[in-house]
Write a protein that holds these residues in place. Structure first.
Motif, PDB file in Angstrom:
ATOM      1  N   THR A   6      -4.605  -1.290  -8.885  1.00 11.97           N
ATOM      2  CA  THR A   6      -3.382  -0.690  -9.426  1.00 11.97           C
ATOM      3  C   THR A   6      -2.777   0.294  -8.437  1.00 11.97           C
ATOM      4  O   THR A   6      -1.565   0.316  -8.213  1.00 11.97           O
ATOM      5  CB  THR A   6      -3.687   0.024 -10.756  1.00 11.97           C
ATOM      6  N   LEU A   7      -3.641   1.117  -7.829  1.00 14.47           N
ATOM      7  CA  LEU A   7      -3.173   2.076  -6.835  1.00 14.47           C
ATOM      8  C   LEU A   7      -2.589   1.367  -5.633  1.00 14.47           C
ATOM      9  O   LEU A   7      -1.544   1.781  -5.105  1.00 14.47           O
ATOM     10  CB  LEU A   7      -4.344   2.982  -6.406  1.00 14.47           C
ATOM     11  N   LEU A   8      -3.227   0.290  -5.205  1.00 13.48           N
ATOM     12  CA  LEU A   8      -2.732  -0.470  -4.060  1.00 13.48           C
ATOM     13  C   LEU A   8      -1.377  -1.088  -4.360  1.00 13.48           C
ATOM     14  O   LEU A   8      -0.468  -1.050  -3.527  1.00 13.48           O
ATOM     15  CB  LEU A   8      -3.745  -1.558  -3.683  1.00 13.48           C
ATOM     16  N   ARG A   9      -1.238  -1.653  -5.561  1.00 10.86           N
ATOM     17  CA  ARG A   9       0.045  -2.266  -5.932  1.00 10.86           C
ATOM     18  C   ARG A   9       1.163  -1.234  -6.000  1.00 10.86           C
ATOM     19  O   ARG A   9       2.314  -1.534  -5.686  1.00 10.86           O
ATOM     20  CB  ARG A   9      -0.091  -2.981  -7.287  1.00 10.86           C
ATOM     21  N   SER A  10       0.845  -0.009  -6.410  1.00  8.61           N
ATOM     22  CA  SER A  10       1.885   1.010  -6.537  1.00  8.61           C
ATOM     23  C   SER A  10       2.287   1.606  -5.190  1.00  8.61           C
ATOM     24  O   SER A  10       3.432   1.994  -4.994  1.00  8.61           O
ATOM     25  CB  SER A  10       1.413   2.117  -7.490  1.00  8.61           C
ATOM     26  N   TRP A  11       1.327   1.671  -4.248  1.00 10.71           N
ATOM     27  CA  TRP A  11       1.615   2.309  -2.964  1.00 10.71           C
ATOM     28  C   TRP A  11       2.006   1.323  -1.860  1.00 10.71           C
ATOM     29  O   TRP A  11       2.675   1.708  -0.893  1.00 10.71           O
ATOM     30  CB  TRP A  11       0.385   3.105  -2.500  1.00 10.71           C
ATOM     31  N   PRO A  14       6.153   0.740  -1.095  1.00  7.76           N
ATOM     32  CA  PRO A  14       6.860   1.779  -0.334  1.00  7.76           C
ATOM     33  C   PRO A  14       6.331   1.952   1.089  1.00  7.76           C
ATOM     34  O   PRO A  14       7.105   2.258   2.009  1.00  7.76           O
ATOM     35  CB  PRO A  14       6.648   3.056  -1.168  1.00  7.76           C
ATOM     36  N   VAL A  15       5.020   1.749   1.296  1.00  4.05           N
ATOM     37  CA  VAL A  15       4.468   1.866   2.654  1.00  4.05           C
ATOM     38  C   VAL A  15       5.018   0.765   3.547  1.00  4.05           C
ATOM     39  O   VAL A  15       5.430   1.008   4.692  1.00  4.05           O
ATOM     40  CB  VAL A  15       2.924   1.814   2.605  1.00  4.05           C
ATOM     41  N   VAL A  16       5.046  -0.467   3.035  1.00  2.62           N
ATOM     42  CA  VAL A  16       5.590  -1.587   3.809  1.00  2.62           C
ATOM     43  C   VAL A  16       7.072  -1.354   4.110  1.00  2.62           C
ATOM     44  O   VAL A  16       7.544  -1.590   5.232  1.00  2.62           O
ATOM     45  CB  VAL A  16       5.381  -2.913   3.053  1.00  2.62           C
ATOM     46  N   ALA A  17       7.821  -0.876   3.102  1.00 10.91           N
ATOM     47  CA  ALA A  17       9.247  -0.604   3.305  1.00 10.91           C
ATOM     48  C   ALA A  17       9.448   0.463   4.371  1.00 10.91           C
ATOM     49  O   ALA A  17      10.343   0.345   5.232  1.00 10.91           O
ATOM     50  CB  ALA A  17       9.886  -0.165   1.985  1.00 10.91           C
ATOM     51  N   ALA A  18       8.624   1.511   4.351  1.00  6.04           N
ATOM     52  CA  ALA A  18       8.746   2.575   5.351  1.00  6.04           C
ATOM     53  C   ALA A  18       8.462   2.046   6.748  1.00  6.04           C
ATOM     54  O   ALA A  18       9.176   2.377   7.710  1.00  6.04           O
ATOM     55  CB  ALA A  18       7.804   3.721   5.009  1.00  6.04           C
ATOM     56  N   VAL A  19       7.425   1.211   6.883  1.00  5.27           N
ATOM     57  CA  VAL A  19       7.092   0.650   8.193  1.00  5.27           C
ATOM     58  C   VAL A  19       8.229  -0.226   8.709  1.00  5.27           C
ATOM     59  O   VAL A  19       8.615  -0.144   9.894  1.00  5.27           O
ATOM     60  CB  VAL A  19       5.780  -0.154   8.099  1.00  5.27           C
ATOM     61  N   VAL A  20       8.800  -1.035   7.838  1.00 13.16           N
ATOM     62  CA  VAL A  20       9.900  -1.911   8.245  1.00 13.16           C
ATOM     63  C   VAL A  20      11.137  -1.103   8.644  1.00 13.16           C
ATOM     64  O   VAL A  20      11.762  -1.355   9.677  1.00 13.16           O
ATOM     65  CB  VAL A  20      10.244  -2.899   7.107  1.00 13.16           C
ATOM     66  N   ILE A  21      11.489  -0.103   7.830  1.00 15.09           N
ATOM     67  CA  ILE A  21      12.688   0.693   8.099  1.00 15.09           C
ATOM     68  C   ILE A  21      12.552   1.484   9.396  1.00 15.09           C
ATOM     69  O   ILE A  21      13.414   1.426  10.284  1.00 15.09           O
ATOM     70  CB  ILE A  21      12.979   1.637   6.922  1.00 15.09           C
ATOM     71  N   PHE A  22      11.440   2.222   9.536  1.00 19.14           N
ATOM     72  CA  PHE A  22      11.264   3.051  10.729  1.00 19.14           C
ATOM     73  C   PHE A  22      11.024   2.200  11.971  1.00 19.14           C
ATOM     74  O   PHE A  22      11.485   2.541  13.067  1.00 19.14           O
ATOM     75  CB  PHE A  22      10.129   4.047  10.516  1.00 19.14           C
ATOM     76  N   GLY A  23      10.302   1.097  11.812  1.00 21.23           N
ATOM     77  CA  GLY A  23      10.107   0.199  12.948  1.00 21.23           C
ATOM     78  C   GLY A  23      11.414  -0.434  13.393  1.00 21.23           C
ATOM     79  O   GLY A  23      11.700  -0.519  14.599  1.00 21.23           O
ATOM     80  N   GLY A  24      12.237  -0.867  12.437  1.00 20.47           N
ATOM     81  CA  GLY A  24      13.536  -1.427  12.777  1.00 20.47           C
ATOM     82  C   GLY A  24      14.458  -0.409  13.410  1.00 20.47           C
ATOM     83  O   GLY A  24      15.197  -0.713  14.360  1.00 20.47           O
ATOM     84  N   TRP A  25      14.433   0.798  12.877  1.00 19.81           N
ATOM     85  CA  TRP A  25      15.232   1.905  13.422  1.00 19.81           C
ATOM     86  C   TRP A  25      14.868   2.152  14.898  1.00 19.81           C
ATOM     87  O   TRP A  25      15.741   2.229  15.772  1.00 19.81           O
ATOM     88  CB  TRP A  25      14.953   3.127  12.566  1.00 19.81           C
ATOM     89  N   GLU A  26      13.572   2.237  15.166  1.00 20.88           N
ATOM     90  CA  GLU A  26      13.112   2.465  16.543  1.00 20.88           C
ATOM     91  C   GLU A  26      13.515   1.304  17.445  1.00 20.88           C
ATOM     92  O   GLU A  26      13.982   1.512  18.582  1.00 20.88           O
ATOM     93  CB  GLU A  26      11.592   2.627  16.539  1.00 20.88           C
TER      94      GLU A  26
END
Length: 260
Positions: A6-11, A14-26
């Motif tokens: 449950t904790l993994l599904r909830s977190w 957003p972690v994947v989205a953050a990696v994609v956004i910041f990685g794409g930004w860079e």
């Protein structure tokens, strides 16, 4: 095992989205290398945080004190006004229009007025700005929760001889709690915005607002965004505390939602 999943599904999302956004930004900025671009890549912002860590920590503490104290005071005043207008028709007719009028005044008008009242360097002026901005959503949402009660519940309590304040305590306030916490989560972000914007007009020079404006004025945009990141982390932390408080205060609410 179930709790871990449950904790993994909830977190995980957003972690994947953050990696994609910041990685794409860079990646985009590394490929395009735009001249005069005022939004540096995440790597430069991270370096600025490391280089100015002590100054950012100090500024976060100064602004964080304004945010937290103003938020607590605004929540207390907003909830008290909501209880008052629910209990008294005269208070409702008097205070609700006043609250709407105060909410319509922009921060850039309030900050100089409070600076003149309390002093340019006094924390009370910026705290007052936070209180005003936080007050309205807490007041309106809590008042709505206190009044939107099923008439049958009120009738049942009255049939048992319950007075006005017992009905308030046992029916209206529990009904208003989801509304209150929704407003509280909104107010955490508003408190951060209000405190930092108020610091553009006065307050200590080592606060986040002044750190942002001074760095941007000297075209040190990486330092400015490092300070913005610190303010964002304060807001995220306060939001997380509001969510935690909601789950601790209303376990019955989430149990009912899961079983529905």
């Amino acid at each position: 095992m179930t709790a871990a999943r449950t904790l993994l599904r909830s977190w995980l999302p957003p972690v994947v989205a953050a990696v994609v956004i910041f990685g794409g930004w860079e990646a985009v900025l590394a490929a395009l290398r735009p001249d005069g671009f005022v939004l540096p890549p995440p790597s430069e912002i991270g370096s600025a945080v490391a280089e100015n860590f002590d100054a950012i920590v100090t500024a976060t503490g100064v602004t964080g004190f304004i945010i937290v104290t103003g938020l607590l005071a605004g929540v207390a005043v907003g909830a008290a006004f909501a209880l008052l207008v629910t209990a008294s028709r005269a208070a409702n007719e008097t205070l609700t229009p006043l609250a709407v009028a105060v909410n319509a005044v922009p921060i850039i008008a309030l900050a100089p007025i409070f600076n003149a009242w309390f002093g340019l360097l006094s924390p009370r002026s910026n705290q007052a700005v936070v209180v005003v901005l936080v007050f309205f959503p807490i007041f309106i949402n809590t008042a709505r929760g206190l009044t939107q009660v099923e008439p049958s519940q009120i009738e049942l309590m009255e049939s048992y001889g319950a007075g006005r304040w017992r009905i308030m305590r046992e029916v209206r306030i529990p009904n208003a709690m989801p509304f209150f916490f929704t407003a509280l989560k909104l107010a955490t972000s508003l408190a951060v915005i209000a405190a930092i914007v108020a610091e553009y007009f006065g307050g200590r020079q080592d606060a986040l607002g002044n750190l942002i404006t001074n760095s941007a004025g000297l075209t040190r945009y990486d330092d400015a965004w490092a300070a913005v990141l610190a303010g964002s982390l304060v807001g995220i932390g306060l939001y997380a505390l509001a969510v935690l408080a909601e789950r601790l205060v209303m376990p019955w609410y989430f149990t009912a939602r899961r079983s529905a």
